[in-house]
Design a protein around this motif. Structure first.
Motif, PDB file in Angstrom:
ATOM      1  N   GLU A 104       0.828  -1.212   0.000  1.00 36.18           N
ATOM      2  CA  GLU A 104       0.000   0.000   0.000  1.00 36.18           C
ATOM      3  C   GLU A 104       0.858   1.256   0.000  1.00 36.18           C
ATOM      4  O   GLU A 104       0.540   2.237  -0.673  1.00 36.18           O
ATOM      5  N   TYR A 106       3.990   1.600  -1.099  1.00 36.77           N
ATOM      6  CA  TYR A 106       4.595   1.794  -2.424  1.00 36.77           C
ATOM      7  C   TYR A 106       3.578   2.374  -3.392  1.00 36.77           C
ATOM      8  O   TYR A 106       3.862   3.284  -4.165  1.00 36.77           O
ATOM      9  N   GLN A 107       2.396   1.791  -3.328  1.00 38.55           N
ATOM     10  CA  GLN A 107       1.339   2.230  -4.228  1.00 38.55           C
ATOM     11  C   GLN A 107       1.086   3.726  -4.053  1.00 38.55           C
ATOM     12  O   GLN A 107       1.058   4.482  -5.018  1.00 38.55           O
ATOM     13  N   ALA A 108       0.960   4.139  -2.798  1.00 38.12           N
ATOM     14  CA  ALA A 108       0.696   5.553  -2.518  1.00 38.12           C
ATOM     15  C   ALA A 108       1.822   6.430  -3.049  1.00 38.12           C
ATOM     16  O   ALA A 108       1.592   7.489  -3.639  1.00 38.12           O
ATOM     17  N   LEU A 109       3.078   5.966  -2.857  1.00 30.01           N
ATOM     18  CA  LEU A 109       4.222   6.785  -3.255  1.00 30.01           C
ATOM     19  C   LEU A 109       4.369   6.862  -4.773  1.00 30.01           C
ATOM     20  O   LEU A 109       5.003   7.774  -5.296  1.00 30.01           O
ATOM     21  N   LEU A 110       3.799   5.882  -5.480  1.00 33.59           N
ATOM     22  CA  LEU A 110       3.945   5.903  -6.942  1.00 33.59           C
ATOM     23  C   LEU A 110       2.776   6.606  -7.629  1.00 33.59           C
ATOM     24  O   LEU A 110       2.861   6.985  -8.788  1.00 33.59           O
ATOM     25  N   ILE A 111       1.684   6.771  -6.918  1.00 36.83           N
ATOM     26  CA  ILE A 111       0.475   7.273  -7.570  1.00 36.83           C
ATOM     27  C   ILE A 111       0.431   8.796  -7.703  1.00 36.83           C
ATOM     28  O   ILE A 111      -0.031   9.329  -8.700  1.00 36.83           O
ATOM     29  N   TRP A 112       0.964   9.497  -6.707  1.00 34.04           N
ATOM     30  CA  TRP A 112       0.691  10.931  -6.682  1.00 34.04           C
ATOM     31  C   TRP A 112       1.221  11.751  -7.857  1.00 34.04           C
ATOM     32  O   TRP A 112       0.651  12.801  -8.146  1.00 34.04           O
ATOM     33  N   SER A 170       2.490   6.951 -13.431  1.00 30.11           N
ATOM     34  CA  SER A 170       1.590   6.682 -12.311  1.00 30.11           C
ATOM     35  C   SER A 170       0.195   6.291 -12.799  1.00 30.11           C
ATOM     36  O   SER A 170      -0.435   5.397 -12.244  1.00 30.11           O
ATOM     37  N   ILE A 174      -1.555   2.641 -11.965  1.00 30.79           N
ATOM     38  CA  ILE A 174      -2.842   2.440 -11.291  1.00 30.79           C
ATOM     39  C   ILE A 174      -3.656   1.376 -12.033  1.00 30.79           C
ATOM     40  O   ILE A 174      -4.203   0.452 -11.437  1.00 30.79           O
TER      41      ILE A 174
END
Lengths: 294, 360, 283
Positions: A104, A106-112, A170, A174
Motif C-alpha cells: 500500500e 509503495y502504491q501511494a508513493l507511486l500514484i501521486w 503513475s 494504477i
C-alpha cells in the motif's frame, strides 16, 4: 440501452439537457465546423479577403517538409513516451502485485505524480537537466559530455520524452495494478499446480489476462502523447531547437496563434480531428469487447 | 379497505398482446393470489393495478373508483417488491417514512405511524440501520413496513418471498398471512410458487399466456381444475394425463393401451377425443378399491421421500409416463408391475382440443 | 498460497524503492531548490540538503513583487485564479453531466439519441484540435480574460456524462417504481435518491476533474493575456523566460512546489476513492 422504468415528463428532459447541449454546440461543434470551413479558405496577407480553395490548404500542409518532419517527430515522441511509461508502469505493477509487505505504501508513493501538470513536470526536469545550473546537466558538462538541450536536437527530444513519460507512469501503474489484482488468485494457483513457474505464469496467465487493460492504456497513452504533452513542449523547448520537438499539436498552435495562418492551421486541425475520431472509434470497439471480458 | 374490479383488461406492447382480456372482482379484505408460470402476465396485471403500466384496454377500479388515469401515488395502494426496493442510502426509519414525508404528513404523525409499523413487524431495534446491515428477512419486513405505514386500501405483492431461502420463506409466509388477516386489507399477491398460493389465498387466479384460466378457492382449483393447464400446474407431482376417446355409453372413456375407465357421471358425446386426468396421489393399490379399472404400472424409477414414495412407471402398451404417490411404507422395486386403481370420483375429464374441463 | 523463496522477495522491494526514488527525486530537488538563494543555484552549486532561505523564498513568491525586475503578479493571485478555474470546471462538469445523464437515462423523448450522440462526439473534439475557431468564439463573445472564458468552454463533458449514465442504468427499476408509489416525481427522485446514491462517483470524479482543471495549460494560454488572469501553471513557464543562470530559480521552484501542492494534496487525501473512480470510470 435504456431503462425499462422511466418518468414520462415531456419538457423536463430537454431542460435537463440544455446546459450540456448549449456548451457543446457553442464551444465544440460550431468551432469544429468552423475549422472544417476555414480549412478550405485562403486568406490574403492583410486578412482583407478570403477565397474558397478546395483542398489547397491540405496539399500545402502535407507537402510542407516541416509538417512531414513533425509527423516523424510526433511518431518518435509518442512511441517513446508510450513505450517508456507503460513498460515502467508494468514493471512496478508486477512488483507491487507480488505478495510483499508495504504494498500500500509503495502504491501511494507511486500514484501521486498523476496530480502533476505536464508543464510542472517539465519544469522539474528542466531544473535537473539545465546545462548550467541543473544538477545533472552541469555534471555532464563538467565531465566532458556536451549537454545542452537548447542546441542539440536529440537531447531536446530526449528531455521532453523523459518528462512526459515520467508523469504518465503513475496513471498506467494504477490501471496495471488494478488489472493484476483483479485476476483471481485461484487462476494463478491452478497454473502453479500445473507446474508453471513465476516467469511462465506471468507470460502465459497474467499478461494475456491484462491484455485488454494494456490495449486501453495504449490508446490513452497515445492520446496523452499527442495532446496533453503540449505543456511539456511549450514550457521546455517551444518546439525547438529548430523543429526538433515540434509535434503536430505544437504545429497547429504555432500556425494558428503565432503565424496566424488560419487556413493551414485549420487544415492541420481537421487532420488531427480525423486522427482522434479514428482513435476513439478503435477505443469504443474495444470497450464493447471489454464488456465480455467482464 | 376497498374492492378491486378488473374489467376486460388488456395489455399490448407494440404488436404483442400479453394480457388478453381479464375480468375479476376482488372483495373487500380478500386475499387474491395470481399464480402462473413466468411470462404469463401476472406481474404485468399487478403493475397495471399499481399504475406502473398503462392499461391498453378495459378498466380497473379500486373502491369503486376507476383508476386508469391516476398516478400510482393517487391510487391509495402500497406495493412490496421482489427485491424489496429499499432506498439503500436511507435508514429503516427513513425508508418507511419517505412516502409519508412526500405526502406532507406532520412529523409527529409520521413518527407514530412508523413506530407502530415497527412494533407490529418487530423492527424496533433496527430503525437506525441501513438496508445493507439487515438480513434478507429483515429487509423483507422493512418493505412490508413501508407498505403498512401508508394505511393503503390495497396491498400489492410482487413475488415478495422469492429472494429468500426456503426456511425463511415459510416463516415469512405465515407472517404475511397473519398480518393480512389482522389488518384485513384487500391484497393482490403474485407468485409462481403453488405452495405460497395454496396457503395464502382466499382465492387463486391461475394465469396462463395472458388469460385467467380459473379463479377459485385453493381447494376448488385443486379439486375441480378448469383446464388441463390448471390441473397440470397445481399439485406436485403433476396430474397424469391419458389421451382417450368417449365410449359409446357416454360414461366410459377408453384410453390408449386398451384400458377403459367409467366416470361417475355422463359428460360428452360418444367418440369424442378427450384427455383423462388422475392425480398421482389418487392412484391406490388396486386391492383397496373394488370395482375399478386396474392399471398395471411397470415401475421405472422409485423416489422414496420418507412420508411418501413416488413411483414413476408406464402402462404396458402406452408411451406416456404415469406417476403414483404411495405411502412411504410401500415396498416397491424397479421392474415390479404394480396393480393400481384411481380412487372413486377422482378422475378428471377434459376436452382434448380445448383442454377445458368436461366433467368430474 | 504459492510458495515463495526469500531471495526473490527482495527484488520487488528493490525495484519499487528505486522507482519511488526516481519519482521523488525531481520533487525533492525542487523542494531543496526552493530553500536556497538564487545565487547559490545560479552558480550551479545546489546542495542536496535544504537551505536557510525557504521562508523568505515562499514569502516573496506568494506575496512579493520580485524586486522589480519584471512586474510579476504574486503567486497567491495566480493560485486563486487556478483555484477558481479548477473549482468552476469541476463543479460545472459534474452538475451538467449529472443533469444530462439523468435526462438520457430516465426519460424517453424525441431526439434522445441525437442529443446522446451530440454529447458523445465531443470526446472526439479536444480543444487542441480546434484551437483557432474556439478562440474566435470566445473573443466574439467577449470572454477573453474572464473566468467565464477560462471555464465555460471546458465544462461540457462526455466522459462524465457517460460515466453517470452507466451508473444510472444500474439503479434498479423497482427503486424507481417504489418512489413512484411513494409519490416522488422525477426531480424529487433525483435529489432524494439518485444524488445520494451517486456520492461515491461524484467524489471520485471530483478528484479527477479538479486535477484536470488545475492543470489546464493550452486553454488558459489562449484565453488569458493579462497578468491578473494568469493561472499558476502558466505563470511558472512565463517566469522561466530565457531560463538562464540569472533566472530567479529559487522563486520558480517555490512556485512549482506551490503549483503541485493542491492537486497532490487532493489525490493523497482521497487516494482510495480516486483510484477506484479512475479504474472504474475511465473505461
Amino acid at each position: 440501452m435504456q431503462r425499462r422504468v422511466i418518468f414520462d415528463d415531456k419538457l423536463l428532459p430537454y431542460l435537463l439537457l440544455f446546459p450540456q447541449v448549449a456548451v457543446t454546440l457553442v464551444f465544440f461543434i460550431w468551432p469544429a465546423l468552423q475549422a472544417v470551413w476555414q480549412s478550405t479558405q485562403l486568406q490574403d496577407v492583410f486578412g482583407l479577403s478570403t477565397q474558397f480553395v478546395w483542398f489547397e490548404n491540405y496539399t500545402a500542409v502535407l507537402t510542407d517538409p516541416g509538417y512531414v518532419g513533425s509527423i516523424r517527430v510526433t511518431a518518435i515522441f509518442a512511441a517513446s513516451v508510450t513505450g517508456l511509461s507503460m513498460g515502467l508502469a508494468l514493471l512496478f505493477a508486477v512488483m507491487a502485485d507480488a505478495n510483499i509487505r508495504g504494498r500500500e505504501a509503495y502504491q501511494a508513493l507511486l500514484i501521486w505524480p498523476y496530480a502533476l501538470a505536464p508543464a510542472v513536470a517539465a519544469v522539474l526536469w528542466l531544473f535537473i537537466f539545465h546545462p548550467q545550473i541543473g544538477m545533472v546537466g552541469r555534471t555532464l558538462n563538467q565531465a566532458g559530455v556536451p549537454w545542452d538541450y537548447k542546441l542539440n536536437n536529440g537531447q531536446a527530444l530526449s528531455l521532453v520524452i523523459l518528462a512526459s513519460a515520467w508523469k504518465q507512469v503513475s496513471y498506467n501503474f494504477i490501471f496495471f495494478l488494478a488489472a493484476l489484482q483483479s485476476i483471481p488468485k485461484s487462476v494463478i494457483e491452478a497454473a502453479a499446480i500445473d507446474g508453471a513457474g513465476p516467469r511462465r505464469r506471468f507470460f502465459t496467465i497474467q499478461f494475456p489476462l491484462i491484455a485488454p487493460t494494456s490495449f486501453f492504456l495504449l490508446i490513452v497513452n497515445v492520446t496523452y502523447a499527442f495532446f496533453d504533452t503540449f505543456g511539456v513542449i511549450h514550457a521546455l523547448t517551444q518546439g525547438g531547437p529548430g523543429t526538433a520537438t515540434s509535434t503536430l499539436i505544437y504545429n497547429v498552435y504555432k500556425a494558428g496563434m503565432v503565424a496566424q495562418d488560419l487556413g493551414g492551421s485549420a487544415a492541420q486541425s481537421v487532420i488531427l480531428m480525423a486522427f482522434v475520431i479514428a482513435l476513439t472509434a478503435v477505443q469504443f470497439r474495444f470497450v464493447e469487447r471489454r464488456v465480455h471480458y467482464g | 379497505m376497498a374492492t378491486i374490479d378488473i374489467r376486460s383488461v388488456r395489455k399490448s406492447y407494440a404488436q404483442t398482446e400479453v394480457i388478453k382480456g381479464i375480468d375479476c372482482a376482488i372483495a373487500d379484505g380478500e386475499f387474491l393470489v395470481m399464480l402462473g408460470p413466468s411470462g404469463c402476465g401476472k406481474s404485468t396485471l399487478l403493475r397495471m393495478v399499481a399504475g406502473l403500466e398503462p392499461i391498453t384496454k378495459g378498466e380497473i377500479a379500486i373502491g369503486g373508483r376507476v383508476v386508469n388515469d391516476l398516478e400510482p401515488k393517487d391510487r391509495n395502494i402500497a406495493m412490496v417488491f421482489q427485491n424489496y426496493a429499499l432506498y439503500p442510502h436511507m435508514s429503516v426509519y427513513e425508508n418507511m417514512a419517505y412516502g409519508l414525508k412526500i405526502k406532507g404528513m406532520p412529523k409527529a404523525e409520521i413518527d407514530a405511524a412508523v413506530k407502530e409499523a415497527a412494533r407490529i413487524l418487530e423492527l424496533g431495534p433496527f430503525l437506525d440501520r441501513k438496508p445493507r446491515q439487515l438480513s434478507g428477512g429483515q429487509r423483507q419486513r422493512v418493505a412490508m413496513g413501508r407498505a403498512i405505514v401508508r394505511k393503503p386500501q390495497v396491498f400489492l405483492f410482487d413475488e415478495p418471498l422469492s429472494n429468500l431461502d426456503a426456511k425463511l420463506r415459510t416463516q415469512m409466509r405465515v407472517e404475511i398471512k397473519r398480518l393480512q388477516s389482522q389488518l384485513a386489507v384487500t391484497s393482490l399477491y403474485v407468485t409462481h410458487d403453488q405452495v405460497e398460493a395454496m396457503t395464502l389465498a382466499d382465492r387463486i387466479m391461475v394465469m396462463n399466456a395472458g388469460v385467467a384460466e380459473q379463479v377459485g378457492t385453493p381447494l376448488e382449483v385443486y379439486r375441480r381444475p378448469a383446464s388441463t393447464f390448471v390441473a397440470g400446474f397445481i399439485g406436485a407431482p403433476a396430474m397424469n394425463f391419458m389421451p382417450g376417446r368417449m365410449g359409446a355409453d357416454g360414461r366410459s372413456v377408453g384410453v390408449d393401451g386398451g384400458l377403459s375407465f367409467t366416470l361417475a357421471e355422463g359428460a360428452a358425446a360418444a367418440g369424442r377425443p378427450v384427455t383423462l386426468g388422475v392425480r398421482p396421489e389418487h392412484l391406490h393399490p388396486a386391492n383397496e378399491i373394488p370395482d375399478a379399472t386396474t392399471i398395471a404400472l411397470r415401475v421405472e424409477l422409485v423416489e422414496a421421500l420418507g412420508a411418501d414414495t413416488v413411483v414413476h412407471g408406464r402402462i404396458e402398451g402406452t408411451s406416456g409416463p404415469i406417476l403414483a404417490r404411495l405411502p412411504g411404507t410401500a415396498r416397491v422395486a424397479i421392474g415390479d408391475v404394480l396393480p393400481l386403481a384411481p380412487a372413486p370420483g377422482e378422475l378428471h375429464l377434459f376436452d382434448a382440443e380445448t383442454g377445458r374441463r368436461m366433467a368430474a | 498460497m504459492i510458495a515463495r523463496r526469500s531471495w526473490t522477495d527482495a527484488i520487488p522491494h528493490l525495484v519499487l524503492i528505486l522507482g519511488v526514488a526516481v519519482f521523488a527525486f525531481p520533487i525533492y530537488v525542487a523542494l531543496v531548490g526552493s530553500t536556497w538563494d538564487a545565487g547559490t543555484i545560479g552558480r550551479g552549486r545546489l546542495p542536496l540538503v535544504p537551505g536557510p532561505d525557504g521562508w523568505a523564498n515562499y514569502d516573496q513568491a506568494l506575496f512579493g513583487d520580485r524586486g522589480g525586475r519584471i512586474s510579476y503578479v504574486p503567486v497567491s493571485q495566480m493560485m486563486w485564479n487556478s483555484f477558481v478555474m479548477a473549482m468552476v470546471i469541476t463543479v460545472g462538469k459534474i452538475v451538467i453531466s449529472l443533469l444530462s445523464a439523468y435526462a438520457v437515462a430516465f426519460f424517453r423523448f424525441p431526439g434522445r439519441m441525437v442529443f446522446f450522440w451530440m454529447i458523445f462526439i465531443t470526446l472526439m473534439l479536444p480543444v487542441e484540435v480546434r484551437i483557432v475557431p474556439t478562440f474566435e468564439v470566445i473573443s466574439d463573445l467577449g470572454m477573453v480574460n474572464t473566468f467565464a472564458g477560462l471555464t465555460v468552454p471546458l465544462i461540457a463533458s462526455a466522459t462524465a456524462t457517460l460515466l453517470f449514465r452507466q451508473f444510472f442504468l444500474t439503479i434498479p427499476d423497482e427503486l424507481v417504481e417504489a418512489a413512484k408509489i411513494d409519490g416522488a416525481g422525477p426531480m424529487r427522485f433525483f435529489f432524494d435518491v439518485v444524488l445520494p446514491l451517486s456520492r461515491t462517483n461524484i467524489a471520485a470524479l471530483f478528484v479527477i476533474l479538479f486535477i484536470y482543471g488545475w492543470n489546464q495549460y493550452l486553454w488558459p494560454l489562449l484565453v488569458t493575456s493579462t497578468r491578473e488572469m494568469e493561472t499558476i501553471v502558466i505563470g511558472i513557464t512565463k517566469m522561466l523566460g530565457t531560463s538562464d543562470a540569472q533566472t530567479d530559480w529559487n522563486l520558480i521552484m517555490a512556485t512549482t512546489i506551490l503549483a503541485l501542492l493542491p492537486p497532490v494534496a487532493v489525490v493523497i487525501a482521497m487516494m482510495r476513492t480516486f483510484v477506484k473512480g479512475l479504474v472504474d470510470g475511465d473505461k
